[in-house]
Scaffold this active site. Structure first.
Site, PDB file in Angstrom:
ATOM      1  N   HIS A 117     -46.713  -1.919 -49.339  1.00 11.05           N
ATOM      2  CA  HIS A 117     -46.081  -0.918 -50.204  1.00 11.05           C
ATOM      3  C   HIS A 117     -45.586   0.322 -49.452  1.00 11.05           C
ATOM      4  O   HIS A 117     -45.792   1.460 -49.891  1.00 11.05           O
ATOM      5  CB  HIS A 117     -47.024  -0.519 -51.339  1.00 11.05           C
ATOM      6  CG  HIS A 117     -47.293  -1.639 -52.305  1.00 11.05           C
ATOM      7  ND1 HIS A 117     -46.395  -2.656 -52.556  1.00 11.05           N
ATOM      8  CD2 HIS A 117     -48.377  -1.904 -53.093  1.00 11.05           C
ATOM      9  CE1 HIS A 117     -46.906  -3.484 -53.451  1.00 11.05           C
ATOM     10  NE2 HIS A 117     -48.113  -3.060 -53.787  1.00 11.05           N
ATOM     11  N   HIS A 193     -44.816  -0.419 -60.216  1.00  9.36           N
ATOM     12  CA  HIS A 193     -46.152  -1.010 -60.125  1.00  9.36           C
ATOM     13  C   HIS A 193     -47.064  -0.674 -61.317  1.00  9.36           C
ATOM     14  O   HIS A 193     -48.248  -0.376 -61.143  1.00  9.36           O
ATOM     15  CB  HIS A 193     -46.806  -0.570 -58.817  1.00  9.36           C
ATOM     16  CG  HIS A 193     -47.798  -1.545 -58.264  1.00  9.36           C
ATOM     17  ND1 HIS A 193     -48.866  -2.028 -59.005  1.00  9.36           N
ATOM     18  CD2 HIS A 193     -47.900  -2.133 -57.051  1.00  9.36           C
ATOM     19  CE1 HIS A 193     -49.572  -2.861 -58.250  1.00  9.36           C
ATOM     20  NE2 HIS A 193     -49.005  -2.945 -57.058  1.00  9.36           N
ATOM     21  N   GLU A 324     -44.181  -7.082 -60.947  1.00 10.16           N
ATOM     22  CA  GLU A 324     -43.411  -6.267 -60.003  1.00 10.16           C
ATOM     23  C   GLU A 324     -42.167  -7.028 -59.565  1.00 10.16           C
ATOM     24  O   GLU A 324     -42.195  -7.751 -58.576  1.00 10.16           O
ATOM     25  CB  GLU A 324     -44.263  -5.937 -58.780  1.00 10.16           C
ATOM     26  CG  GLU A 324     -45.621  -5.330 -59.086  1.00 10.16           C
ATOM     27  CD  GLU A 324     -46.593  -5.565 -57.923  1.00 10.16           C
ATOM     28  OE1 GLU A 324     -46.262  -5.224 -56.777  1.00 10.16           O
ATOM     29  OE2 GLU A 324     -47.682  -6.106 -58.150  1.00 10.16           O
TER      30      GLU A 324
END
Ligand SMILES: *[C@@H]1O[C@H](CO)[C@@H](O)[C@H](O)[C@H]1NC(C)=O
Ligand SMILES: *[C@@H]1O[C@H](CO)[C@@H](O)[C@H](O)[C@H]1NC(C)=O
Ligand SMILES: *[C@@H]1O[C@H](CO)[C@@H](O)[C@H](O)[C@H]1NC(C)=O
Ligand SMILES: *[C@@H]1O[C@H](CO)[C@@H](O)[C@H](O)[C@H]1NC(C)=O
Ligand SMILES: *[C@@H]1O[C@H](CO)[C@@H](O)[C@H](O)[C@H]1NC(C)=O
Length: 363
Positions: A117, A193, A324
């Site tokens: 991420h 997210h 996601e």
């Protein structure tokens, strides 16, 4: 529930809205709400994060269907990515490195030797500017902007990012992500997210919620969740949700739950197509997700453990699910995956459309 949510909004307003001293300027972290009828979504500009989504259930009772915290300070120190925009490259890049056009880039690893991420201080951990905010009219809207600098977490080139959220039609939430590469080619892969539990953030787990995923293939991963590069059929595996199944129906066949990228069916890029439909029979809430992204990571919050959330409720594993939509993980190291490279002067775009409803008869 109505009273609780009103009380919670009040707590949010007094708990948030303090000032963080950044390196170049003093920037304010606040809470923003967009609302249409009794459909409300709240955000903080820390991570361009969704902090609550209030929706009626089949009896008209309002409830908050996303996991989160009471104070924005908790979002600043979380490892869950609750509700945030993740980037510059969402998901994992194996070995935290890649080579682009002959140049080798070393990124800042934050999960063993890999990067997750966007690194330890990705887009979920920075203050975004509020570029537009209109909580009136037919399509209330908020737009966050962030300037990512050349070399941030190891990524090449300056990148101007915006994320817009708007409420349109009847209980629809549209998310528009854009990123313009200003001076160097760079990989870009943004993802939203949010941890959803249609039964309510504090209702327990999502194992009895039903999900349908419009992806006939998935990208298998190794023991560190890095794609092997193969693209395999879901047929005969616990990943097959082409027909609706309860989330928990086959979850015990997997080591800790779902954490996998689906190759969404239908062409990516031009128009929105269905990614998934989730239905919670208890509350009667349904959520349909459409996107133009090539893939979708389906995550059943496997690593949540004793996470103290809103109203003191403690979240455990499988308390929520994440949908996601994004490019495939580790695309920079797999030439057979759709490219995530945005060349200088070009703009990356990614859209999501959430449609919420409480369909009457469902069986
Ligand atoms: C939600 O909005 C609908 C339509 O305006 C209304 O009928 C209903 O009473 C509202 N529910 C709550 C809990 O406010
Ligand atoms: C931040 O989180 C870590 C563990 O994740 C914890 O030890 C620490 O006390 C937290 N800091 C604050 C200021 O809450
Ligand atoms: C790679 O480098 C060449 C020469 O500098 C350039 O013309 C080309 O546009 C670059 N490719 C990308 C993807 O930026
Ligand atoms: C990029 O963002 C910065 C900061 O918001 C702004 O000053 C600049 O004009 C933007 N550049 C482009 C090309 O959009
Ligand atoms: C949903 O609940 C209704 C009763 O409220 C029941 O008749 C139906 O079978 C349930 N459907 C599923 C998929 O569990």
């Amino acid at each position: 529930m109505v009273k609780i949510s009103v009380l919670l909004s009040f707590v949010f307003l007094i708990a948030f809205g303090f000032v963080v001293h950044g390196s170049s300027a003093t920037k304010e972290v606040g809470v923003y709400e967009i609302k249409k009828g009794n459909f409300s979504v709240k955000f903080t500009n820390w991570g361009a994060t969704i902090i609550s989504v209030i929706l009626p259930d089949k009896n008209g009772k309002l409830g908050d269907v996303v996991l989160g915290y009471d104070s924005v300070k908790d979002y600043m120190n979380d490892s869950t990515y609750f509700g945030a925009i993740v980037g510059r490259v969402a998901n994992r890049i194996g070995g935290a490195q890649f080579t682009l056009n002959g140049t080798h880039y070393k990124l800042v690893a934050n999960e063993g030797k890999n990067i997750l991420h966007g690194g330890p201080r990705g887009f979920s951990d920075v203050i975004w500017k509020v570029k537009k905010y209109k909580n009136k009219g037919d399509a209330p809207k908020i737009v966050f902007a962030y300037h990512s600098f050349d070399g941030e977490e190891g990524f090449p080139g300056d990148l101007n990012v915006t994320v817009g959220y708007s409420l349109i039609g009847d209980k629809k939430l549209r998310v528009t992500m854009k990123a313009k590469a200003l001076n160097k080619p760079t990989p870009v892969n943004l993802a939203q997210h949010t941890y959803w539990n249609l039964g309510g953030h504090n209702s327990g787990n999502i194992l009895s919620e039903e999900i349908q995923i419009f992806g006939s293939h998935y990208t298998p991963v190794d023991s560190e969740l890095i794609p092997t590069g193969k693209i395999e059929s879901v047929k005969g595996t616990p990943y097959d949700f082409l027909e609706p199944h309860k989330v928990g129906s086959r979850i015990s066949k997997l080591p800790s739950g779902y954490d996998i990228n689906y190759v969404l069916d239908g062409a990516a890029g031009n128009k929105l197509r269905r990614a998934a439909i989730v239905h919670d029979n208890m509350s009667g809430r349904m959520m349909e997700l459409l996107t133009d992204a090539p893939g979708m990571q389906f995550y059943t919050s496997n690593s949540l453990k004793n996470e103290k959330g809103k109203g003191g409720f403690v979240y455990q594993s499988h308390a929520a699910l994440c949908l996601e939509t994004q490019a495939f993980p580790d695309s920079v190291n797999h030439p057979n995956f759709p490219s995530t490279i945005v060349t200088a002067g070009k703009t990356y775009k990614h859209h999501m459309l959430f449609k919420f409803s409480t369909p009457a008869p469902y069986s």
